[in-house]
Motif scaffolding. Structure first.
Motif, PDB file in Angstrom:
ATOM      1  N   ILE A  14       5.327  15.774 -47.771  1.00  0.00           N
ATOM      2  CA  ILE A  14       6.156  16.688 -48.548  1.00  0.00           C
ATOM      3  C   ILE A  14       7.588  16.142 -48.614  1.00  0.00           C
ATOM      4  CG2 ILE A  14       7.046  19.042 -48.683  1.00  0.00           C
ATOM      5  CD1 ILE A  14       4.539  19.931 -47.182  1.00  0.00           C
ATOM      6  N   SER A  61      -2.491   6.603 -54.804  1.00  0.00           N
ATOM      7  CA  SER A  61      -1.231   6.592 -54.064  1.00  0.00           C
ATOM      8  C   SER A  61      -0.831   5.197 -53.611  1.00  0.00           C
ATOM      9  CB  SER A  61      -1.331   7.516 -52.851  1.00  0.00           C
ATOM     10  OG  SER A  61      -2.370   7.095 -51.992  1.00  0.00           O
ATOM     11  N   ASP A 318       4.699   9.532 -56.318  1.00  0.00           N
ATOM     12  CA  ASP A 318       4.957  10.971 -56.277  1.00  0.00           C
ATOM     13  C   ASP A 318       3.622  11.719 -56.313  1.00  0.00           C
ATOM     14  OD1 ASP A 318       5.764  13.564 -56.519  1.00  0.00           O
ATOM     15  OD2 ASP A 318       7.094  13.235 -58.238  1.00  0.00           O
ATOM     16  N   ALA A 320       3.047  14.771 -56.200  1.00  0.00           N
ATOM     17  CA  ALA A 320       3.112  15.981 -57.020  1.00  0.00           C
ATOM     18  C   ALA A 320       3.035  15.679 -58.511  1.00  0.00           C
ATOM     19  CB  ALA A 320       4.395  16.748 -56.711  1.00  0.00           C
ATOM     20  N   ALA A 321       3.162  14.409 -58.860  1.00  0.00           N
ATOM     21  CA  ALA A 321       3.131  14.018 -60.270  1.00  0.00           C
ATOM     22  C   ALA A 321       2.029  12.993 -60.511  1.00  0.00           C
ATOM     23  CB  ALA A 321       4.484  13.456 -60.699  1.00  0.00           C
ATOM     24  N   GLU A 322       0.867  13.269 -59.946  1.00  0.00           N
ATOM     25  CA  GLU A 322      -0.312  12.418 -60.112  1.00  0.00           C
ATOM     26  C   GLU A 322      -0.030  10.980 -59.705  1.00  0.00           C
ATOM     27  OE1 GLU A 322      -1.659  12.936 -64.114  1.00  0.00           O
ATOM     28  OE2 GLU A 322      -2.462  14.936 -63.718  1.00  0.00           O
TER      29      GLU A 322
END
Length: 717
Positions: A14, A61, A318, A320-322
């Motif tokens: 996070i 990732s 990121d 949270a942004a794929e």
């Protein structure tokens, strides 16, 4: 398994992890923390990676080489006093693009990134010490370090033990070391010319020399350890663990510990031995360019003393942004990656072996992938991995369904039918996981199979493991959690709960991935250093051609009322058995019937329902009612067999023979004959005549018996 995983699942990210050291390492608390009044502190950034493993291309990732380079560029643009370091395993266990080119594109990319220094990792030795010395090191524009590796013949260091870089007048030293388990991680023949010494004492010897004031053996103002060893979990290393002993054993001359090898993400402060109140950063960045480590140093330019050091681990994408990249790709490195991909496409068309039919993954009713179904591909990969590690004593192999990303089809992709190219083999297993052997008991193997039924919160309710041909089992699909597995056999014999078995799995499963936590409890764990793709290539090199095994290695079995499988059955007893998992669902031609056999003889047959049951392994169901033959003997086995596939499963054992009621011979009853004389039933002879003849016969026997007795008495006398 997703592309971002090879060993443990990553911790949720996070915010960036951070830790700081507030007291100067190697100094007393009273003397630390103030720079000379005349000069401003020198700010130095050290960015670092570990276990890159040739991940040139972005995937999930994994940021890839170009974005990693972009992140390093960003730090250098903000602070020219930036050093880029690695803790080893830059190469080896690589994905196809780098693997097929002997990792040269990865070395080229790291050179283009201007990597300053790296420790060796165990995978740098995958092709032997000579390959590292004669090929890898000459191809690298950066020094490879190993303070604890020595030439067996001379006893001298086999590689550079340290590297010192002058940054704005501050001498920043790096010491490298590799895991002491190296001899068990690579081919012994490949490292027969070297010995691996203890990390702590080897590092301390070099660190002390770098701080002894003798310029002839090197000097450094700040020392960082690059050690290819790490904690097994993201938690602070236990004091008595292998890595914990390194953290507490490396002396106070070392200001920070950058670790590797275990593919974990952690960043914490550890006490510095011998310096009350002082701590130093200990960190690892996971693997594959998912994250970037960062040490921020402040050093007094006049006294050369470390004033402070902080650490953090930064994501490169990121979530949270794929998994969008957080840094722009470096154009020069991107060009190297693009060229490597293009060349790999050509090299990938080279044939590695042939197949006679499709090896498929399991399918749902809508033809999408079903990770809950047994598959010919999953079982084949398990067989391949067992073959690759049999010399290491492996007896059983498991393969997770998520690690299979494409079918291996006979039609192929543009090549001759039946031909298997490097690229096709790589598309099946693209993660370049290494093969790991470990010891489990029979009871633990049973528990691993129970863990196929996933926790309630899991994305999939059931994950079917591919298993090697050496292992077979039956299960009750409706049983309570933890009680599904009803029988287990190894090489055709029942597997005892206390029997120790050497199991091979990929590195993802070995860490307990996909909730197979029992695999992480294995003992005598050894990473073979061989990636799954290489094992497939080696298999085809040895056997040339492979054919799908149509036999199911797991069969669902449950019984109707009145049957206790543990107690067995009686001859003559009527039994209903419910069977499932008799067929594959990947497009294979379904067998029409299942036979029930007693003593090898078919006693019943039943049509098989081929309908796919989504998310499970229940395709191929049949309910069969049969009577155990009255002639069955105690010990006879009742089994199920699917003709033409090789699928068999032992169901029951006859424990009670049929009860035979003794019969009493009938006494003939006289009946009237045609002349009115009595006639004995069943003889047709007149009754009186028969009785008279019978009486005379009895009398003759008595007389004859007496005569024989007299003769015998005379002989005795």
């Amino acid at each position: 398994m997703s592309p971002r995983n090879s060993l443990p699942r990553r911790l949720p990210r996070i915010v960036a992890l951070a830790a700081s050291v507030t007291l100067a390492v190697g100094l007393s608390a009273a003397s630390a923390g103030t720079a000379s009044a005349a000069s401003a502190p020198v700010k130095i950034d050290i960015v670092n990676i570990n276990d890159f493993h040739g991940r040139l291309e972005a995937s999930g990732s994994t940021a890839g080489a170009a974005v990693l380079a972009g992140a390093v560029d960003d730090f250098r643009a903000k602070n020219p006093n930036t050093i880029f370091a690695s803790a080893g395993d830059n190469i080896g266990a690589s994905t196809f693009t780098s693997f097929i080119q002997d990792d040269q594109p990865t070395l080229d990319a790291l050179n283009a990134m201007k990597l300053d220094v790296s420790s060796v990792g165990n995978h740098e030795f995958d092709k032997g010490a000579a390959d590292l010395t004669d090929r890898v090191i000459p191809a690298a524009d950066f020094p490879y370090l190993a303070a604890n590796v020595f030439d067996k013949a001379t006893g001298k260091p086999a590689y550079d033990q340290y590297f010192v870089k002058d940054v704005a007048g501050i001498r920043v030293g790096f010491i490298g070391a590799v895991t002491e388990e190296l001899p068990s991680l690579v081919s012994p023949a490949g490292i027969s010319s070297i010995t691996v010494g203890p990390i702590v004492s080897s590092v301390n010897t070099v660190a002390d020399e770098l701080k002894d004031g003798d310029a002839s053996n090197g000097e450094a103002d700040v020392i960082v350890l690059l050690v290819h060893e790490g904690a097994p979990t993201p938690e602070v290393a236990a004091p008595d663990s292998v890595f914990g002993k390194i953290v507490s054993g490396v002396d106070s001359n070392v200001s920070a510990i950058i670790s590797a090898h275990t593919h974990q993400l952690y960043d914490y402060d550890a006490p510095v031995p011998g310096v009350a109140g002082a701590t130093r950063p200990v960190l690892q960045t996971g693997s594959y360019s998912m994250d970037l480590g960062h040490l921020a140093l402040s050093v007094d330019p006049d006294s050369k003393q470390l004033l402070s050091i902080t650490s953090e681990v930064l994501p490169l994408t990121d979530a949270a942004a794929e998994n969008a990249p957080l840094y722009p790709a470096d154009p020069a490195v991107q060009a190297i990656v693009d060229a490597a991909v293009a060349k790999a496409d050509v090299l990938g068309n080279v044939q590695t072996g042939t197949i006679t039919a499709d090896f498929n993954r399991a399918r749902q009713s809508d033809a999408s992938e079903n990770r809950g179904g047994e598959s010919s591909l999953g079982n084949f990969v398990a067989d391949v991995q067992l073959s690759a590690t049999e010399e290491a004593g492996a007896e059983v192999a498991f393969m997770n369904p998520g690690g299979l990303r494409a079918d291996l089809t006979y039609a192929g992709s543009g090549d001759e039918a039946g031909s298997v190219s490097y690229k096709e083999a790589a598309s099946v297993q693209p993660f370049a996981n290494t093969l790991v052997t470990l010891d489990l008991t029979g009871a633990q193997i049973k528990q691993v199979l129970e863990e196929q039924w996933q926790p309630a919160a899991a994305a999939r309710p059931f994950l079917k493991l591919g298993v090697s041909k050496s292992l077979a089992y039956t299960y009750d699909p409706a049983a309570a959690a933890g009680s599904h597995i009803t029988s287990l056999s190894l090489n055709g014999a029942p597997l005892a709960a206390d029997r120790s078995v050497t199991v091979v799995v990929n590195s993802f499963l070995a860490s307990g991935g996909d909730n197979f936590s029992t695999l992480a409890e294995g003992t005598d764990v050894a990473d073979s250093g061989k990636i799954d793709l290489q094992s497939m290539v080696d298999y085809f090199a040895q056997f040339t051609t492979a054919s799908p095994d149509e036999a199911q290695r797991a069969v669902g079995v449950s019984f109707g009322p009145g049957v206790d499988a543990a107690a067995g059955v009686a001859a003559g007893q009527t039994v209903t058995v419910n069977l499932s998992s008799l067929l594959f669902s990947g497009g294979e031609a379904p067998a029409p019937t299942v036979d029930i056999l007693s003593g090898g003889q078919v006693v019943a047959s039943q049509a098989i329902d081929p309908a796919v049951v989504d998310t499970t392994d229940e395709v191929g169901r049949a309910s069969v009612t049969f009577t155990v033959p009255a002639t069955a003997a105690v010990g006879d086995v009742i089994s199920a067999s699917v003709p033409g596939t090789g699928t068999t499963a032992a169901l029951l054992t006859v424990t009670t023979a049929a009860v035979v009621t003794p019969t009493t011979p009938e006494t003939p009853v006289p009946t009237p004959g045609a002349t009115g004389a009595p006639v004995l039933a069943n003889t047709g002879a007149p009754g009186a005549e028969s009785i008279g003849v019978g009486a005379l016969g009895v009398l003759a026997l008595l007389i004859g018996g007496a005569a024989v007795a007299v003769r015998r008495r005379r002989v005795v006398r």
